[in-house]
Design a protein around this motif. Structure first.
Motif: not given
Lengths: 285, 298
Positions: A176-187, B105-117
């Motif tokens: 859980t901690r290794s999930v990039p913070k960007e993903q959480i902020v994005k959420g 962001p520069q990286k990790y901008s998308l959720f890897p477990d979901r398709t583009v749509l």
């Protein structure tokens, strides 16, 4: 070409032969030595022959255990009915039931690790305790568990949970901690709340890795289950192995050990396949 | 597909001098950010930064690596809180990131477990269906509407319909960032925050993305805060460039060293001089070359 080259590319046939070589060597060696022992002593019970093991395994799959009641019309039963009342089937069902209950109880461990990783208060509350608990040798708790929970199913299941759950909790926490913070902020920026992010973003992302972690701990689960069954049980695969050990029933023990290994292999294979089917993005990525 | 239409006209205020006509969309007031470790003196990153950004502005923040550009962006995002001072968005202080700000962001901008749509529709599903709504019969209809809308955005970003079923790892870096922009824009954020969003892209892709984001800004009028370490890229894209730098030593933290309005036309002869000024002020050791960063000539 040297076989110890990093860029070596063995052919498919070579790979196939190499991967089966040790199996074949082991089997051939066993029967070679077994044959020699039986030539010296026809009553040798330490290394049974293939025929002896086949007969014993057939008995285990078609006949009830000696301590079971035999029904009056046992000879007229269908093959399916014979298998259902057989020693191997009953032992497998008993062990399988305990195994499945234990696996189901590991799910809360995943959730605990997830929440510890996501919510700092939950993490602060549990982390130190789980880290300490993880260092306790579960088998050393066996007497306490038997005293506290009796010698019924609960103690055996608790042994597995105590032995494996802290590892799963910590693994889920770290994942859980290794999930990039960007993903959480994005959420958050997409309108998700704390729990939506926890379950719909983070849990979904760590789930394939958690399944892998559980898969890699299958052997530990079986180890604790076998310890419990060997010490206090009336049925189960490990109970039977422990019982047969007293009579030196190697002709049944060896097929039982192979049966357990096969079952674990199938569970492992099933989990891997399920992981691949459910999370195509995971392995490819 | 009514929501796909993004032809919001550029707000008139955008062309007006900052702070004269409307209250600031983003107000950063005397912000200090310090990072500290127990037993060590705190390290000051930002030192008394004050800044007003108005609705519809495209603001680029430039500066050397480690000067606090991304920190400033994270403050606006409310991913971080200032040690002193405050950050107001639409007049109110922020407590945590919310949907008013889109984020690329520069990286990790998308959720890897979901398709583009599914990536693009994620925000709509979360906000308009929710977990409980997932069980309602109307869910399927709503999802189809979202997907149609997402396909519109996908097309606008220059991606094919066949890309919709792909997972992020099956896309190139540029395509991923296009999807990330669509994912943010579909939520119609008031502010779009982009943190070195094009830094990892090759020069050609980067130039295409720069054109795309500028066109989108013209169409939607969204306020954009764009962090980059490339002065030419900043000048080419933005309506205003803010350079961060350290006037004193490293211990003092960074502050705004330049705040320049940028001419509308990229052909304006003054732009080259402005770029040079930014480079000299914010990059005393020399800025990265265009060959390295891929930014076209301003």
């Amino acid at each position: 070409m040297s076989i110890l080259q990093i860029h070596a590319q063995p052919s498919r046939t070579t790979v196939w032969i190499l991967s089966w070589f040790l199996f074949a060597t082991g089997v051939v060696s066993y029967f070679w030595v077994s044959r020699g022992r039986h030539l010296d002593n026809p009553d040798d019970r330490v290394m049974p022959t293939l025929r002896q093991m086949g007969r014993a395994f057939s008995d285990a799959t078609l006949k009830p255990a000696e301590d079971d009641e035999v029904s009056a019309n046992a000879d007229q039963q269908s093959l399916a009915a014979k298998i259902r009342s057989s020693m191997l089937w009953k032992d497998t069902v008993a062990t399988g039931r305990r195994f499945l209950i234990s696996m189901a109880l590991l799910f809360p461990a995943v959730l605990l690790g997830l929440h510890m990783g996501m919510f700092p208060y939950v993490g602060s509350f549990f982390l130190r305790f789980v880290l300490f608990f993880d260092k306790i040798v579960a088998l050393s708790l066996l007497p306490i568990l038997f005293i506290a929970f009796g010698i019924d199913e609960l103690a055996k299941v608790m042994l597995i949970v105590v032995g494996v759950a802290p590892t799963i909790v910590l693994d889920s926490f770290n994942l859980t901690r290794s999930v990039p913070k960007e993903q959480i902020v994005k959420g958050f920026t997409l309108g998700a709340g704390d729990f939506s992010i926890t379950y719909r973003i983070v849990l979904k992302q760590i789930w394939p890795r958690v399944l892998n972690s559980i898969r890699l701990n299958l052997k530990a689960v079986m180890l604790f289950l076998f310890a419990g069954e060997m010490i206090a049980s009336q049925d189960g695969l490990a109970y039977r192995i422990a019982l047969l050990r007293r009579h030196m029933g190697m002709d049944t023990i060896i097929p039982y050990v192979l049966w357990v290994a096969l079952l674990l292999f199938l569970v492992d294979f099933g989990m891997r396949t399920l992981n691949r089917k459910l999370h195509p993005w995971f392995l490819e990525a | 597909m009514t929501r796909v239409v993004m032809a919001r006209t550029i707000l008139d205020e955008k062309t007006l001098p900052a702070g004269l006509s409307t209250p600031a969309m983003i107000r950063i007031q005397d912000v200090v950010v310090e990072y500290g470790q127990p037993g060590k003196p705190p390290k000051r990153i930002l030192n008394g930064v004050s800044l007003d950004i108005h609705s519809g502005e495209f603001v680029s923040i430039v500066g050397q690596t480690g000067c606090g550009k991304s920190t400033l962006l994270r403050l606006v995002l409310a991913e971080e809180m200032p040690t002193h001072g405050q950050v107001l968005v639409e007049g109110s202080p922020r407590k945590q990131p919310d949907r008013r700000c889109g984020y690329v962001p520069q990286k990790y901008s998308l959720f890897p477990d979901r398709t583009v749509l599914d990536n693009i529709t994620f925000g709509l599903e979360v906000t308009e269906i929710g977990i409980l709504g997932s069980f309602s019969p109307a869910r399927r209809v709503r999802r189809q509407e979202f997907q149609l809308e997402a396909l519109g955005y996908l097309q606008r970003m220059g991606l094919r319909e066949s890309d919709a079923v792909k997972y992020p790892h099956q896309l190139s870096g540029g395509m991923q960032q296009r999807v990330a922009i669509a994912q943010a824009l579909i939520m119609r954020p008031k502010i779009l925050l982009m943190d070195e969003a094009f830094s990892a892209l090759d020069p050609g892709t980067r130039a295409g993305m720069q054109r795309l984001i500028k066109d989108l800004w013209r169409e939607t009028g969204t306020t954009i805060l764009f962090v980059t370490h490339n002065p030419r890229e900043a000048m080419m894209l933005a309506s205003r460039v803010i350079a961060l730098g350290r006037r004193g030593g490293d211990e003092d933290g960074a502050n705004i060293v330049l705040d320049l309005p940028v001419p509308e036309s990229s052909d304006d002869p003054t732009i080259a001089g402005l770029v040079q000024r930014v480079e000299q002020t914010a990059f005393p050791g020399g800025a990265e070359s265009d060959e390295q960063t891929g930014a076209p000539e301003a």
